[in-house]
Design a protein around this motif. Structure first.
Motif, PDB file in Angstrom:
ATOM      1  N   GLU A  94       0.812  -1.234  -0.046  1.00  0.00           N
ATOM      2  CA  GLU A  94       0.099   0.062  -0.012  1.00  0.00           C
ATOM      3  C   GLU A  94       0.937   1.116   0.006  1.00  0.00           C
ATOM      4  N   ARG A  95       1.858   1.220   0.833  1.00  0.00           N
ATOM      5  CA  ARG A  95       2.863   2.242   0.799  1.00  0.00           C
ATOM      6  C   ARG A  95       3.541   2.670  -0.548  1.00  0.00           C
ATOM      7  N   ASN A 100       2.777   8.464  -4.318  1.00  0.00           N
ATOM      8  CA  ASN A 100       2.459   9.750  -5.187  1.00  0.00           C
ATOM      9  C   ASN A 100       1.271  10.384  -4.803  1.00  0.00           C
ATOM     10  N   VAL A 101       0.244   9.952  -4.018  1.00  0.00           N
ATOM     11  CA  VAL A 101      -0.860  10.592  -3.537  1.00  0.00           C
ATOM     12  C   VAL A 101      -0.586  11.459  -2.436  1.00  0.00           C
ATOM     13  N   GLU A 102      -1.159  12.703  -2.883  1.00  0.00           N
ATOM     14  CA  GLU A 102      -0.639  13.673  -1.495  1.00  0.00           C
ATOM     15  C   GLU A 102      -1.631  13.433  -0.231  1.00  0.00           C
ATOM     16  N   GLY A 103      -1.083  13.240   0.724  1.00  0.00           N
ATOM     17  CA  GLY A 103      -1.983  13.225   2.061  1.00  0.00           C
ATOM     18  C   GLY A 103      -2.316  11.736   2.451  1.00  0.00           C
ATOM     19  N   TRP A 104      -1.588  10.977   1.663  1.00  0.00           N
ATOM     20  CA  TRP A 104      -2.229   9.476   1.910  1.00  0.00           C
ATOM     21  C   TRP A 104      -1.329   9.153   3.240  1.00  0.00           C
ATOM     22  N   LYS A 105      -1.965   8.421   4.132  1.00  0.00           N
ATOM     23  CA  LYS A 105      -1.323   7.658   5.247  1.00  0.00           C
ATOM     24  C   LYS A 105      -1.685   6.415   5.182  1.00  0.00           C
ATOM     25  N   THR A 108      -4.975   4.285   6.625  1.00  0.00           N
ATOM     26  CA  THR A 108      -5.923   5.104   6.654  1.00  0.00           C
ATOM     27  C   THR A 108      -6.848   5.290   5.520  1.00  0.00           C
ATOM     28  N   TRP A 109      -7.655   6.149   5.602  1.00  0.00           N
ATOM     29  CA  TRP A 109      -8.498   6.579   4.250  1.00  0.00           C
ATOM     30  C   TRP A 109      -8.206   8.002   4.175  1.00  0.00           C
ATOM     31  N   LYS A 116     -12.779   2.332  14.043  1.00  0.00           N
ATOM     32  CA  LYS A 116     -12.969   2.908  15.037  1.00  0.00           C
ATOM     33  C   LYS A 116     -12.895   2.160  16.266  1.00  0.00           C
ATOM     34  N   THR A 117     -11.722   2.218  17.012  1.00  0.00           N
ATOM     35  CA  THR A 117     -11.577   1.526  18.113  1.00  0.00           C
ATOM     36  C   THR A 117     -11.208   2.441  19.565  1.00  0.00           C
ATOM     37  N   GLU A 118     -11.381   1.613  20.644  1.00  0.00           N
ATOM     38  CA  GLU A 118     -10.979   2.473  21.930  1.00  0.00           C
ATOM     39  C   GLU A 118      -9.591   2.491  22.053  1.00  0.00           C
ATOM     40  N   LYS A 119      -8.922   1.531  21.647  1.00  0.00           N
ATOM     41  CA  LYS A 119      -7.444   1.610  21.833  1.00  0.00           C
ATOM     42  C   LYS A 119      -6.820   1.826  20.260  1.00  0.00           C
TER      43      LYS A 119
END
Length: 150
Positions: A94-95, A100-105, A108-109, A116-119
């Protein structure tokens, strides 16, 4: 034509033998007690052989079960290693794809967490199609037991 002398069929001299009509019992080779004793002896011998066979089978099963119990933690650890290895491979792929995609981490999306998790640092199990996203379809099909029936 036929001759005029006629000869009648007569019994032999002294007559026929008497007709046997009395019951002739079959020969007895064993008495009833001998048959019962033979049955009990054969049953006892078969039970002893069955016991020996069960003892040997139980010993083999015990050995196999002990070996299975001994190797089970190692197999679980290897399975977990392979799972984490594939997750790392997916993350690196994925990395590489999204570099080349700006703002991609990665994971995550566009910077927003998928789960969505508590931890936030807990590992989330992935679905089959997410786990095999960068693998061949053959591997995915083999794991998911899919068959394409036309």
């Amino acid at each position: 034509m036929a001759s005029s002398t006629f000869k009648q069929d007569m019994p032999p001299e002294g007559g026929y033998k008497p007709i046997p009509y009395k019951r002739i019992p079959a020969k007895t080779f064993f008495s009833g007690w001998a048959l019962i004793g033979g049955y009990l002896g054969m049953t006892a011998g078969a039970a002893y052989l069955y016991y020996l066979n069960c003892k040997a089978v139980h010993a083999r099963e015990l050995e196999a079960r002990s070996a299975s119990f001994a190797i089970y933690p190692m197999l679980l650890a290897e399975r977990d290693r392979a799972y984490l290895k594939q997750l790392r491979k997916n993350r690196e792929e994925e990395r590489e794809l999204m570099k080349n995609v700006e703002g991609w981490k990665v994971g995550t999306w566009y910077g927003e967490p998928i789960y969505k998790t508590e931890k936030p640092d807990t590992l989330q199990d992935q679905l089959y199609h997410e786990y095999y996203v960068h693998s061949s379809f053959k591997d995915y099909k083999k794991r998911a037991h899919l068959s394409l029936i036309s």
